[in-house]
Scaffold this active site. Structure first.
Site, PDB file in Angstrom:
ATOM      1  CE  LYS A 236      -6.067  -7.413  -1.440  1.00 54.72           C
ATOM      2  NZ  LYS A 236      -7.314  -7.220  -0.841  1.00 54.72           N
TER       3      LYS A 236
ATOM      4  CE  LYS B  90      -4.417  -1.879   1.078  1.00 52.58           C
ATOM      5  NZ  LYS B  90      -5.753  -1.462   1.702  1.00 52.58           N
TER       6      LYS B  90
ATOM      7  CE  LYS C 251     -14.084  -3.338   0.934  1.00 55.32           C
ATOM      8  NZ  LYS C 251     -12.817  -3.110   1.677  1.00 55.32           N
TER       9      LYS C 251
HETATM   10  P1  ATP Z   1      -9.063  -2.326   0.164  1.00 51.58           P
HETATM   11  O1  ATP Z   1      -8.800  -2.460  -1.378  1.00 51.58           O
HETATM   12  O2  ATP Z   1      -9.532  -1.125   0.621  1.00 51.58           O
HETATM   13  O3  ATP Z   1      -7.726  -2.898   0.669  1.00 51.58           O
HETATM   14  P2  ATP Z   1     -10.062  -5.086   0.183  1.00 51.58           P
HETATM   15  O4  ATP Z   1     -10.885  -5.142  -1.065  1.00 51.58           O
HETATM   16  O5  ATP Z   1      -8.767  -5.509  -0.161  1.00 51.58           O
HETATM   17  O6  ATP Z   1     -10.171  -3.317   0.529  1.00 51.58           O
HETATM   18  P3  ATP Z   1     -10.613  -5.489   2.801  1.00 51.58           P
HETATM   19  O7  ATP Z   1     -11.681  -4.532   3.344  1.00 51.58           O
HETATM   20  O8  ATP Z   1      -9.131  -5.020   3.217  1.00 51.58           O
HETATM   21  O9  ATP Z   1     -10.741  -5.618   1.364  1.00 51.58           O
HETATM   22  O10 ATP Z   1     -10.920  -6.885   3.140  1.00 51.58           O
HETATM   23  C1  ATP Z   1     -12.024  -7.588   3.551  1.00 51.58           C
HETATM   24  C2  ATP Z   1     -12.115  -8.830   3.561  1.00 51.58           C
HETATM   25  O11 ATP Z   1     -12.028  -9.156   2.366  1.00 51.58           O
HETATM   26  C3  ATP Z   1     -10.688  -9.547   4.247  1.00 51.58           C
HETATM   27  O12 ATP Z   1     -10.919 -10.882   4.878  1.00 51.58           O
HETATM   28  C4  ATP Z   1      -9.797  -9.998   2.958  1.00 51.58           C
HETATM   29  O13 ATP Z   1      -9.158 -10.821   3.276  1.00 51.58           O
HETATM   30  C5  ATP Z   1     -11.084 -10.131   1.854  1.00 51.58           C
HETATM   31  N1  ATP Z   1     -10.549  -9.934   0.550  1.00 51.58           N
HETATM   32  C6  ATP Z   1     -10.488  -8.878   0.071  1.00 51.58           C
HETATM   33  N2  ATP Z   1     -10.025  -8.833  -1.161  1.00 51.58           N
HETATM   34  C7  ATP Z   1     -10.081 -10.265  -1.687  1.00 51.58           C
HETATM   35  C8  ATP Z   1      -9.791 -10.802  -2.758  1.00 51.58           C
HETATM   36  N3  ATP Z   1      -9.549 -10.460  -3.918  1.00 51.58           N
HETATM   37  N4  ATP Z   1     -10.072 -12.252  -2.661  1.00 51.58           N
HETATM   38  C9  ATP Z   1     -10.430 -13.020  -1.543  1.00 51.58           C
HETATM   39  N5  ATP Z   1     -10.527 -12.333  -0.353  1.00 51.58           N
HETATM   40  C10 ATP Z   1     -10.391 -10.811  -0.473  1.00 51.58           C
END
Ligand code: ATP
Ligand code: LTN
Length: 354
Positions: free
Chosen positions: A218, A136, A221
């Site tokens: 990955k 990040k 969001k």
């Molecule tokens: P950001 O982009 O703001 O980092 P994010 O989409 O990565 O957000 P988080 O809120 O950080 O999501 O994660 C919430 C949950 O979703 C966590 O348990 C994380 O491991 C899971 N998660 C996030 N992205 C993925 C993905 N691409 N595949 C599987 N699980 C995910």
């Protein structure tokens, strides 16, 4: 010294305690999600779907971690809107407030307080090794906030406040749960047995859904391009378009495996949202090329999200219901968190015990 990874990896839904086990005897689960945008199918398949499937077996606390979202630049109005949107999406996906506490992190002040206290038992070097910080920060260590660096300690505070045994998360959170175990173990050794040492609960399926426009990244969001992200609120045409335009691997066979990151990801999404296994899908699309496969996958995703979107529409017209769920959740969480904090303050010699 590092506490062992000690990850619970199971296939499918929980098999352990039955629904008849009283809440007080159920294993404690805590997980969190950032209101950093609209939740997507990666969040759903990696986390929310498992939270929903397992919630009857456990004593669950699910938290919308708005303090964590402040670790990157955030617009206040957007943060509040995303917080309500995420709460609504969790309920629409099947989180049941009768089975699970759902609340907003900043409504329970103990999270920020415990974070500061745990900072004193966390090493600078441990935080510097966190791969999510490195990703990040993107090499801009001098410019990012100190909150981004301290993010894992706030996450440890979230987990440890509730005597959590299991932390259901996607694979990207493995390292943060390991750090939480190290912090809890160190605190217990220094101040006496205080915290339960939790385990990550990472399901092999869906643990890492990749972006449709870049299968090496990955799905996220906060990704700069939303072309690779299918959000839970995307309409049917947007879903079809994103899948039609998704990148594929060289060749024309619909097969998963090494050297086929894009197809592996698409097949995984198809299998997890539908009723077929990856190998059944490979057989079905043998010799048919990418076109037919993508078109059917688009329909499968649209169909899988339809019930969640229907419920989302209903809940959006009842904002008072969502607000009540969050207020009740915060009250219940606060009761538990304040009892734990009283114990922690006492152990650390803080205050005059009044
Ligand atoms: P950001 O982009 O703001 O980092 P994010 O989409 O990565 O957000 P988080 O809120 O950080 O999501 O994660 C919430 C949950 O979703 C966590 O348990 C994380 O491991 C899971 N998660 C996030 N992205 C993925 C993905 N691409 N595949 C599987 N699980 C995910
Ligand atoms: N860092 C997590 C979100 C999170 C979390 C938690 C997950 C914050 N606190 C406690 C599990 C337990 C993420 O998914 N990025």
């Amino acid at each position: 010294m590092s506490a062992k990874a000690d990850v619970v990896e199971e296939r499918g839904v929980a098999t352990a305690p039955s629904e008849s086990v009283p809440e007080s005897a159920r294993r404690r689960v805590f997980s969190g999600m950032q209101p950093s945008g609209t939740p997507h199918i990666g969040n759903y398949l990696g986390a929310i779907k498992h939270w929903v499937a397992q919630q009857v077996f456990y004593d669950n606390v699910f938290c919308i971690v708005d303090l964590h979202a402040l670790s990157l630049p955030t617009d206040p109005a957007a943060l509040r809107q995303n917080t309500i949107g995420l709460a609504t999406a969790l309920l629409a996906a099947g989180i049941d407030p009768n089975q699970s506490i759902v609340f907003v992190q900043s409504d329970v002040r103990e999270h920020a307080e415990l974070c500061w206290l745990l900072n004193s038992v966390t090493q600078f070097g441990e935080l510097r090794r966190m791969t999510q910080f490195k990703d990040k920060a993107g090499g801009q260590d001098e410019a990012v906030s100190a909150a981004l660096f301290d993010y894992p300690v706030l996450q440890a505070a979230d987990i440890l406040l509730y005597d959590t045994e299991l932390v259901p998360v996607g694979d990207d959170q493995r390292q943060h749960v390991e750090l939480t175990r190290d912090i809890a173990t160190r605190f217990n050794a220094r101040y006496g047995e205080t915290f339960v040492v939790p385990k990550a609960d990472i399901k092999p399926e869906g643990a890492r859904i990749m972006a449709l426009d870049d299968p090496t990244a990955k799905m996220s969001k906060s990704a700069a391009s939303q072309n690779g992200v299918i959000s839970l609120t995307d309409d049917a045409d947007t879903i079809r378009r994103k899948i039609r335009r998704s990148v594929t691997d060289s060749g024309s066979d619909v097969v998963s495996g090494p050297g086929k990151p894009a197809l592996t990801n698409l097949l995984t999404i198809y299998a997890l949202l539908g009723d077929d296994t990856v190998s059944a899908l490979e057989e079905r699309y043998a010799g048919k090329g990418y076109g037919a496969f993508k078109s059917d996958l688009g329909e499968a995703v649209v169909a899988a999200l339809a019930p969640i979107q229907r419920r989302l529409g209903e809940l959006q017209s009842e904002p008072e219901h969502v607000a009540t769920v969050l207020a009740t959740g915060a009250d219940r969480a606060r009761t538990r968190a304040s009892a734990k904090m009283a114990q922690v303050r006492d152990r650390m010699g803080l205050g005059l015990g009044t």
